[in-house]
Design a protein around this motif. Sequence first.
Motif, PDB file in Angstrom:
ATOM      1  N   HIS A   1       5.071  31.392  10.338  1.00  0.00           N
ATOM      2  CA  HIS A   1       4.786  32.814  10.506  1.00  0.00           C
ATOM      3  C   HIS A   1       4.022  33.104  11.793  1.00  0.00           C
ATOM      4  O   HIS A   1       4.374  34.008  12.550  1.00  0.00           O
ATOM      5  CB  HIS A   1       3.973  33.341   9.316  1.00  0.00           C
ATOM      6  CG  HIS A   1       4.719  33.371   8.028  1.00  0.00           C
ATOM      7  ND1 HIS A   1       5.737  34.262   7.779  1.00  0.00           N
ATOM      8  CD2 HIS A   1       4.591  32.616   6.901  1.00  0.00           C
ATOM      9  CE1 HIS A   1       6.212  34.071   6.555  1.00  0.00           C
ATOM     10  NE2 HIS A   1       5.538  33.070   6.007  1.00  0.00           N
TER      11      HIS A   1
ATOM     12  N   TYR B   1      -5.439  35.967   5.504  1.00  0.00           N
ATOM     13  CA  TYR B   1      -4.416  36.862   6.035  1.00  0.00           C
ATOM     14  C   TYR B   1      -4.191  38.048   5.095  1.00  0.00           C
ATOM     15  O   TYR B   1      -3.938  37.862   3.897  1.00  0.00           O
ATOM     16  CB  TYR B   1      -3.101  36.119   6.242  1.00  0.00           C
ATOM     17  CG  TYR B   1      -3.108  35.150   7.395  1.00  0.00           C
ATOM     18  CD1 TYR B   1      -3.644  35.521   8.630  1.00  0.00           C
ATOM     19  CD2 TYR B   1      -2.572  33.879   7.258  1.00  0.00           C
ATOM     20  CE1 TYR B   1      -3.648  34.638   9.690  1.00  0.00           C
ATOM     21  CE2 TYR B   1      -2.575  32.987   8.316  1.00  0.00           C
ATOM     22  CZ  TYR B   1      -3.115  33.366   9.532  1.00  0.00           C
ATOM     23  OH  TYR B   1      -3.122  32.489  10.589  1.00  0.00           O
TER      24      TYR B   1
ATOM     25  N   ASP C   1      -1.604  39.698   5.071  1.00  0.00           N
ATOM     26  CA  ASP C   1      -0.210  39.566   4.658  1.00  0.00           C
ATOM     27  C   ASP C   1      -0.066  38.817   3.339  1.00  0.00           C
ATOM     28  O   ASP C   1       0.916  38.995   2.608  1.00  0.00           O
ATOM     29  CB  ASP C   1       0.590  38.819   5.730  1.00  0.00           C
ATOM     30  CG  ASP C   1       0.303  39.316   7.131  1.00  0.00           C
ATOM     31  OD1 ASP C   1      -0.866  39.227   7.572  1.00  0.00           O
ATOM     32  OD2 ASP C   1       1.236  39.761   7.805  1.00  0.00           O
ATOM     33  N   VAL C   2      -1.046  37.967   3.031  1.00  0.00           N
ATOM     34  CA  VAL C   2      -0.966  37.118   1.842  1.00  0.00           C
ATOM     35  C   VAL C   2      -1.609  37.773   0.621  1.00  0.00           C
ATOM     36  O   VAL C   2      -1.249  37.470  -0.518  1.00  0.00           O
ATOM     37  CB  VAL C   2      -1.634  35.749   2.132  1.00  0.00           C
ATOM     38  CG1 VAL C   2      -1.723  34.891   0.885  1.00  0.00           C
ATOM     39  CG2 VAL C   2      -0.872  35.009   3.236  1.00  0.00           C
TER      40      VAL C   2
ATOM     41  N   GLU D   1       0.490  39.037  -2.098  1.00  0.00           N
ATOM     42  CA  GLU D   1       1.187  37.980  -2.834  1.00  0.00           C
ATOM     43  C   GLU D   1       0.321  37.394  -3.941  1.00  0.00           C
ATOM     44  O   GLU D   1       0.832  36.664  -4.809  1.00  0.00           O
ATOM     45  CB  GLU D   1       1.624  36.880  -1.871  1.00  0.00           C
ATOM     46  CG  GLU D   1       2.589  37.357  -0.793  1.00  0.00           C
ATOM     47  CD  GLU D   1       2.883  36.295   0.251  1.00  0.00           C
ATOM     48  OE1 GLU D   1       2.440  35.135   0.062  1.00  0.00           O
ATOM     49  OE2 GLU D   1       3.543  36.614   1.253  1.00  0.00           O
ATOM     50  N   TRP D   2      -0.960  37.688  -3.923  1.00  0.00           N
ATOM     51  CA  TRP D   2      -1.844  37.207  -4.982  1.00  0.00           C
ATOM     52  C   TRP D   2      -1.637  37.974  -6.292  1.00  0.00           C
ATOM     53  O   TRP D   2      -2.103  37.535  -7.343  1.00  0.00           O
ATOM     54  CB  TRP D   2      -3.305  37.337  -4.549  1.00  0.00           C
ATOM     55  CG  TRP D   2      -3.723  36.343  -3.509  1.00  0.00           C
ATOM     56  CD1 TRP D   2      -2.942  35.428  -2.870  1.00  0.00           C
ATOM     57  CD2 TRP D   2      -5.038  36.178  -2.970  1.00  0.00           C
ATOM     58  NE1 TRP D   2      -3.679  34.705  -1.974  1.00  0.00           N
ATOM     59  CE2 TRP D   2      -4.972  35.146  -2.011  1.00  0.00           C
ATOM     60  CE3 TRP D   2      -6.254  36.819  -3.191  1.00  0.00           C
ATOM     61  CZ2 TRP D   2      -6.084  34.731  -1.286  1.00  0.00           C
ATOM     62  CZ3 TRP D   2      -7.365  36.399  -2.473  1.00  0.00           C
ATOM     63  CH2 TRP D   2      -7.286  35.371  -1.536  1.00  0.00           C
TER      64      TRP D   2
ATOM     65  N   ARG E   1      -1.670  38.789  10.294  1.00  0.00           N
ATOM     66  CA  ARG E   1      -1.086  37.746  11.138  1.00  0.00           C
ATOM     67  C   ARG E   1      -0.715  38.296  12.515  1.00  0.00           C
ATOM     68  O   ARG E   1      -0.867  37.621  13.528  1.00  0.00           O
ATOM     69  CB  ARG E   1       0.172  37.169  10.479  1.00  0.00           C
ATOM     70  CG  ARG E   1      -0.067  36.198   9.338  1.00  0.00           C
ATOM     71  CD  ARG E   1       1.212  35.447   9.036  1.00  0.00           C
ATOM     72  NE  ARG E   1       1.071  34.557   7.897  1.00  0.00           N
ATOM     73  CZ  ARG E   1       1.590  34.782   6.704  1.00  0.00           C
ATOM     74  NH1 ARG E   1       2.274  35.896   6.474  1.00  0.00           N
ATOM     75  NH2 ARG E   1       1.435  33.914   5.724  1.00  0.00           N
TER      76      ARG E   1
ATOM     77  N   TRP F   1      -7.437  26.523  -4.029  1.00  0.00           N
ATOM     78  CA  TRP F   1      -7.056  27.843  -4.537  1.00  0.00           C
ATOM     79  C   TRP F   1      -8.259  28.576  -5.114  1.00  0.00           C
ATOM     80  O   TRP F   1      -8.519  29.731  -4.781  1.00  0.00           O
ATOM     81  CB  TRP F   1      -5.987  27.708  -5.617  1.00  0.00           C
ATOM     82  CG  TRP F   1      -4.651  27.254  -5.131  1.00  0.00           C
ATOM     83  CD1 TRP F   1      -4.180  27.311  -3.853  1.00  0.00           C
ATOM     84  CD2 TRP F   1      -3.605  26.673  -5.919  1.00  0.00           C
ATOM     85  NE1 TRP F   1      -2.895  26.796  -3.805  1.00  0.00           N
ATOM     86  CE2 TRP F   1      -2.526  26.411  -5.046  1.00  0.00           C
ATOM     87  CE3 TRP F   1      -3.478  26.357  -7.263  1.00  0.00           C
ATOM     88  CZ2 TRP F   1      -1.330  25.832  -5.489  1.00  0.00           C
ATOM     89  CZ3 TRP F   1      -2.297  25.790  -7.725  1.00  0.00           C
ATOM     90  CH2 TRP F   1      -1.229  25.533  -6.828  1.00  0.00           C
TER      91      TRP F   1
END
Length: 288
Positions: free
Chosen positions: A18, A145, A147-148, A151-152, A173, A251
Amino acid sequence: MGEARSDARVAVTGATGHLGRRVARLLADDGVPQRLLVRSPERAPDLPGAQVLRAAYGDRDAVEQALQGVDVVLFVSATESADRTDQHERFVDGAARAGVRHVVYTSFQGAGPDASFTLARDHAATEELVRLSGMAWTFLRDSLYLDVLAEWVGEDGVLRGPAGDGVVAAVARADVAQCAAAVLTDVLADPGTHGGRAYELTGREAVGLADVARTVHEVTGRPARYHAESLREAYESRAGYGAPRWQVDAWVSTYTAIAEGALAHVSGDVERLTGREPMTLRDVLAAA
């Protein structure tokens, strides 16, 4: 794999990922000849003025060959693994043997040997390797990020983790890529620029995970809410993935670092390096 070209004074690693891909495109748009160091050449972007070379981080000899004649290299940290620091050590050694003058390394906000986020300790170890290599260095200490973060949110619409009421100054990012490209081009123009500097790359604001879930719902329409797990709940909810203990620790410690305030600082370095304000989570989600 072709012969290293003499006119490329800059190299970018991780160009199939990425971040590296974004930086490579920015350099290509500015007409900068470059070498792209990748593990899988067939996945590399096809960019004008770029030569693709196969060189895995752990292959010291391939790295040394690929970086012959390069002045500055963007060293994007390797994918998380139990032996990541060992891979980084071989890459740094290969770069030093090749005569690279300056390494720009993507580190992590708050990197240190005792960092709450366990993977930030890998970054601290790598920073020390680069410092001891004799090459000039610049560290880009990215926050998490933006961007992430979306997604969590799980398939059940729950963002769960032991972050309590902590906040994180997460960064896009795209902003990190802009910073990296700016540093690389500055160093090419003036080799003394940015040497011995560590920049903390954060967003313009620090947000809590309840705010993250709320923004994800408002922008995407997906159900999203935050559940602040206890530490015990966090390990139990991740036990079914079959991941090794070091990875589960990583994590979980992402969230405990947020809870402890380790990722709360907003630095302003993105604006200083790029001349513009960093993106927000809403910006990132809208762009996606």
